[in-house]
Motif scaffolding. Sequence first.
Motif, PDB file in Angstrom:
ATOM      1  N   ASN A  93      -5.019   6.335   0.492  1.00 12.74           N
ATOM      2  CA  ASN A  93      -4.769   5.991   1.901  1.00 12.74           C
ATOM      3  C   ASN A  93      -6.066   5.718   2.645  1.00 12.74           C
ATOM      4  N   LYS A 130       0.830  -1.207   0.000  1.00 12.73           N
ATOM      5  CA  LYS A 130       0.000   0.000   0.000  1.00 12.73           C
ATOM      6  C   LYS A 130       0.863   1.255   0.000  1.00 12.73           C
ATOM      7  N   TRP A 169      -8.109   2.470   0.645  1.00 11.74           N
ATOM      8  CA  TRP A 169      -7.454   1.152   0.654  1.00 11.74           C
ATOM      9  C   TRP A 169      -7.483   0.600   2.076  1.00 11.74           C
TER      10      TRP A 169
END
Lengths: 140, 153
Positions: free
Chosen positions: A136, A88, A139
């Motif tokens: 941010n 991520k 996800w």
Amino acid sequence: MEFLNNIKNGLRNGLKISTKIIVYMLPFYVVVDILEQSGYLSKISLIFKPIMGVLGLPSEAAVAIISGMLLNLYPAIAAMAPLSLSIKEITILGLFLGIAHNLVIETIILSRSGVKAYSVVILRIATACVAAMGVNILWT
Amino acid sequence: MDLNITQSVIGACLLSLKIFVIITLLLIVYEFYENSRFYNWTKKILDRPMQTIGISSNASITMVVGIVLGIAYGAGILLKNVQEKKMNSKDIALTSYFLAVCHAVFEDTLLFVAVGANGFIIIGVRILLAVILISILNKYIFRTMAESSEVGR
């Protein structure tokens, strides 16, 4: 005859347009390169450490962000490599720097078309922040 | 402190040379393309999707080149069109801002995919944001600009 004409026109345009870009680019490239050599680049990135969390990145990623914004993606990836980030975080960093990288040189190239240089820089950094924050949050 | 200014200057000259070669080769190829019948054919295909975000004919090919190949290429063709006065000021601004946010999407993304990023997210979000941005600029900021340039004609 048209074949030769095409080559002639292409050459003439290429020479004219690249001169237009290069004249402005040369001095800035030297300045940024010296900034990097002198170690000021990592000092500048200290300022950005606090806002890294908002973007969903660890504060150490500030060096990667700043080298990417001022130089290009290669030193950014080099600065990122030792940090062992999650998928991520790497995606967010890639997205941020994909939008806002190599700002000095690319802004000079683009602003030759007549758009204001500062507006290009502000727009790119703002869009990059929006993108990073969005990913941010979304996800999970 | 150990500064090497010669090295910086050499680096700057190498980059300049690279930009010169890239732009000149591209503009030679583009000259052939512009004088062929493929030009009108591709323009026709690109026109509709580009017009929905407010960008007109001459800018569409510039955008595609910039998105796929990168900013030096895109700007090369953009500046050629500006020089030949083939684009109005609104198209120049919109194309520049679009390319600022969204260029060389494959090359940039693959670099990060190589170190583990999700490439679909990076490309998808970049194109999406660029399109949204251009639509907003077109609708609220550059509307007056287009009107005034039409009056000028």
